[in-house]
Design a protein around this motif. Sequence first.
Motif, PDB file in Angstrom:
ATOM      1  N   LEU A 163       0.821  -1.211   0.000  1.00 30.15           N
ATOM      2  CA  LEU A 163       0.000   0.000   0.000  1.00 30.15           C
ATOM      3  C   LEU A 163       0.857   1.264   0.000  1.00 30.15           C
ATOM      4  N   ALA A 164       2.038   1.191   0.608  1.00 26.60           N
ATOM      5  CA  ALA A 164       2.939   2.356   0.598  1.00 26.60           C
ATOM      6  C   ALA A 164       3.424   2.642  -0.822  1.00 26.60           C
ATOM      7  N   LEU A 165       3.707   1.603  -1.584  1.00 23.37           N
ATOM      8  CA  LEU A 165       4.108   1.796  -2.984  1.00 23.37           C
ATOM      9  C   LEU A 165       2.980   2.446  -3.783  1.00 23.37           C
ATOM     10  N   LEU A 166       1.754   1.951  -3.569  1.00 21.59           N
ATOM     11  CA  LEU A 166       0.602   2.568  -4.234  1.00 21.59           C
ATOM     12  C   LEU A 166       0.450   4.026  -3.815  1.00 21.59           C
ATOM     13  N   GLN A 167       0.636   4.292  -2.530  1.00 17.88           N
ATOM     14  CA  GLN A 167       0.497   5.661  -2.024  1.00 17.88           C
ATOM     15  C   GLN A 167       1.538   6.589  -2.649  1.00 17.88           C
ATOM     16  N   GLY A 168       2.770   6.124  -2.795  1.00 21.31           N
ATOM     17  CA  GLY A 168       3.824   6.956  -3.380  1.00 21.31           C
ATOM     18  C   GLY A 168       3.525   7.345  -4.810  1.00 21.31           C
ATOM     19  N   VAL A 169       3.083   6.374  -5.619  1.00 24.04           N
ATOM     20  CA  VAL A 169       2.727   6.677  -7.011  1.00 24.04           C
ATOM     21  C   VAL A 169       1.538   7.627  -7.054  1.00 24.04           C
ATOM     22  N   TRP A 170       0.571   7.383  -6.167  1.00 27.60           N
ATOM     23  CA  TRP A 170      -0.622   8.239  -6.108  1.00 27.60           C
ATOM     24  C   TRP A 170      -0.234   9.687  -5.786  1.00 27.60           C
ATOM     25  N   ILE A 171       0.679   9.859  -4.837  1.00 29.86           N
ATOM     26  CA  ILE A 171       1.139  11.210  -4.475  1.00 29.86           C
ATOM     27  C   ILE A 171       1.781  11.897  -5.676  1.00 29.86           C
ATOM     28  N   SER A 172       2.595  11.150  -6.431  1.00 32.50           N
ATOM     29  CA  SER A 172       3.263  11.757  -7.592  1.00 32.50           C
ATOM     30  C   SER A 172       2.259  12.227  -8.629  1.00 32.50           C
ATOM     31  N   LEU A 173       1.111  11.564  -8.717  1.00 36.57           N
ATOM     32  CA  LEU A 173       0.092  11.949  -9.695  1.00 36.57           C
ATOM     33  C   LEU A 173      -0.601  13.250  -9.322  1.00 36.57           C
ATOM     34  N   PHE A 174      -0.915  13.430  -8.028  1.00 32.61           N
ATOM     35  CA  PHE A 174      -1.656  14.649  -7.677  1.00 32.61           C
ATOM     36  C   PHE A 174      -0.786  15.750  -7.081  1.00 32.61           C
ATOM     37  N   ASP A 175       0.371  15.397  -6.501  1.00 33.29           N
ATOM     38  CA  ASP A 175       1.194  16.425  -5.852  1.00 33.29           C
ATOM     39  C   ASP A 175       2.630  16.453  -6.346  1.00 33.29           C
ATOM     40  N   GLY A 176       2.968  15.607  -7.310  1.00 34.46           N
ATOM     41  CA  GLY A 176       4.295  15.644  -7.899  1.00 34.46           C
ATOM     42  C   GLY A 176       5.345  14.933  -7.063  1.00 34.46           C
ATOM     43  N   TYR A 177       6.595  15.132  -7.456  1.00 33.87           N
ATOM     44  CA  TYR A 177       7.727  14.483  -6.783  1.00 33.87           C
ATOM     45  C   TYR A 177       8.471  15.503  -5.933  1.00 33.87           C
ATOM     46  N   THR A 178       8.919  15.084  -4.788  1.00 32.97           N
ATOM     47  CA  THR A 178       9.734  15.936  -3.911  1.00 32.97           C
ATOM     48  C   THR A 178      11.077  15.274  -3.698  1.00 32.97           C
ATOM     49  N   SER A 179      12.131  15.979  -4.109  1.00 29.95           N
ATOM     50  CA  SER A 179      13.489  15.444  -3.967  1.00 29.95           C
ATOM     51  C   SER A 179      14.106  15.940  -2.666  1.00 29.95           C
ATOM     52  N   ASN A 180      14.692  15.014  -1.911  1.00 30.51           N
ATOM     53  CA  ASN A 180      15.368  15.348  -0.649  1.00 30.51           C
ATOM     54  C   ASN A 180      16.773  14.745  -0.635  1.00 30.51           C
ATOM     55  N   SER A 181      17.523  15.012  -1.703  1.00 29.80           N
ATOM     56  CA  SER A 181      18.848  14.405  -1.850  1.00 29.80           C
ATOM     57  C   SER A 181      19.911  15.106  -1.020  1.00 29.80           C
ATOM     58  N   GLY A 182      19.637  16.345  -0.613  1.00 24.95           N
ATOM     59  CA  GLY A 182      20.665  17.136   0.060  1.00 24.95           C
ATOM     60  C   GLY A 182      21.419  18.028  -0.895  1.00 24.95           C
ATOM     61  N   ASN A 183      21.291  17.752  -2.210  1.00 31.03           N
ATOM     62  CA  ASN A 183      21.884  18.604  -3.248  1.00 31.03           C
ATOM     63  C   ASN A 183      20.841  19.660  -3.603  1.00 31.03           C
ATOM     64  N   ALA A 184      21.097  20.909  -3.216  1.00 33.20           N
ATOM     65  CA  ALA A 184      20.095  21.973  -3.352  1.00 33.20           C
ATOM     66  C   ALA A 184      19.659  22.152  -4.799  1.00 33.20           C
ATOM     67  N   PHE A 185      20.634  22.111  -5.712  1.00 35.25           N
ATOM     68  CA  PHE A 185      20.289  22.303  -7.124  1.00 35.25           C
ATOM     69  C   PHE A 185      19.426  21.160  -7.631  1.00 35.25           C
ATOM     70  N   LEU A 186      19.825  19.923  -7.331  1.00 35.23           N
ATOM     71  CA  LEU A 186      19.083  18.764  -7.798  1.00 35.23           C
ATOM     72  C   LEU A 186      17.687  18.730  -7.194  1.00 35.23           C
ATOM     73  N   ASP A 187      17.561  19.098  -5.936  1.00 34.60           N
ATOM     74  CA  ASP A 187      16.251  19.104  -5.291  1.00 34.60           C
ATOM     75  C   ASP A 187      15.318  20.120  -5.948  1.00 34.60           C
ATOM     76  N   ALA A 188      15.852  21.283  -6.284  1.00 40.39           N
ATOM     77  CA  ALA A 188      15.035  22.299  -6.961  1.00 40.39           C
ATOM     78  C   ALA A 188      14.659  21.844  -8.374  1.00 40.39           C
ATOM     79  N   LEU A 189      15.562  21.108  -9.017  1.00 43.41           N
ATOM     80  CA  LEU A 189      15.351  20.652 -10.390  1.00 43.41           C
ATOM     81  C   LEU A 189      14.257  19.599 -10.478  1.00 43.41           C
ATOM     82  N   LEU A 190      14.206  18.706  -9.487  1.00 42.49           N
ATOM     83  CA  LEU A 190      13.326  17.541  -9.578  1.00 42.49           C
ATOM     84  C   LEU A 190      12.068  17.640  -8.712  1.00 42.49           C
TER      85      LEU A 190
END
Length: 491
Positions: free
Chosen positions: A299-326
């Motif tokens: 269900l967590a996998l389903l929830q993650g894909v569902w979130i990407s559909l309505f709220d997009g992707y959030t990057s938390n890599s620690g790389n400020a540029f990459l996080d803003a890009l993705l």
Amino acid sequence: MTSPRPPSELSPLLALTPVVFLVVLLAFSVYLFGADSSFGANQIALVFASCVAALVGRRIGIPWREVQNGIIDGIGVGLAPILILLAVGMLIGTWILAGTVPAMIYYGLQILNPAVFYAACTAICAIVAISIGSSWTVAGTLGIGLMGIAGSFELSPAVTAGAIISGAYFGDKLSPLSDTTNLAAAATGVDLFDHIRHMLWTTVPSILLTLLIFLFIGSADAATPGEISELQQALSAQFNIGPHLLLPLLLMLALVYKRFPAYPAIILSALVGGVFALLFQPDRVLALAGGTGEVGRGLALLQGVWISLFDGYTSNSGNAFLDALLSKGGMSSMLNTVWLILCALGFGGVLERTGILAYLLQLVLRGVNSTGSLIGATVFTCIGTNVMAGDQFIAVALPGRMYRDEYERRGLSRLNLSRTLEDSATLSSALIPWNTCGAYMAATLGVATFSYAPYAFFNLLCPVIAITYGYLNFAIKPVETDIHAPFAGRA
């Protein structure tokens, strides 16, 4: 949408009142809020201008119910683009989560040379847009990746967006699969392929000049190879990069090329992105869902894909540029743009139902006394309709219907009109923030319309070349002749 004849009670003062009111409010909006004016201020200006137009309608005897129906009809024109816009938000979210957009950036960094990046963007987008006939699809797929690559190279996002839009609209304009190309031919009653051949006169010089300009725009401040390598390593650390991740992009382009309707094609491609995310990026999916928690892994996998559909992707890599890009995408990211489109189309619907738009077009014709002034009037009418009605389809269809007899009366083929409609209505639509196209491009590419507009050289050059041809009487086709070889000599 059928435009009514202008009521006899209209006067130039009454017809111009809502337009002048809108221009003044938009000027204040831009002055007070700058690049953020499209995040609510422009919408308020359009709503109040619609009220003024409705009052003008009341003054000439048009009841509110009729005006309200005009608003509804006007908004109805934009429902298909709005659905596509929301679907693109879903697609961006799942494609980032699946690693498709990161893969496009990763491999693009290896292929594209920063020294010719802008020109290469234009050429790539032009080729793909000719194949599939959709500037929106090109911007929403290749455009996203190219914007990411430009950010990786530390190149200007505004210039990159201008290059993407220039190439996308060149291909869209010349593709027999394009909806606006077919609409321009249909509105003027000319053969589709004659229309495309005649457009080569203005389109080819414009794109060649555009490519030359982009080649001369410097990129001396581009990122160094070391910085690019670091970004590729950061992408590889966050996603399982591989060529197979480009398959959703190829599927999307194939569906559109096969004339699969755009909205279901984008939805299907977004869902395929979600499947790819589950198969190849399960750790990213779980991270987006906040871990397994109490719901379990499935269900967590389903929830993650569902979130990407309505709220997009959030990057938390620690790389400020990459996080803003993705960190982008999702249906919710497009809601402000939908708000802007609804307000603009409502205003256009009031103008059309009250007859103000038709009246203003007739005023323009009074000053036409030569081929050059007729083409110039057509160009400015189409641009003005794009500004007032907020939709390129209205800006193609309405002037096309109203000018077709005038061209024949002056001994000119309707092909000159169909070409001019594309040179102006189709191309200027992406340069107006509250137009459906301008709003879409800004939302999809992440660059404000007024920021990229000065660099959309192809869109800016075509109308100028069209007017110049009119005054020089060059490549102007008389009503009696046919076009067989567009570059064989003077038409």
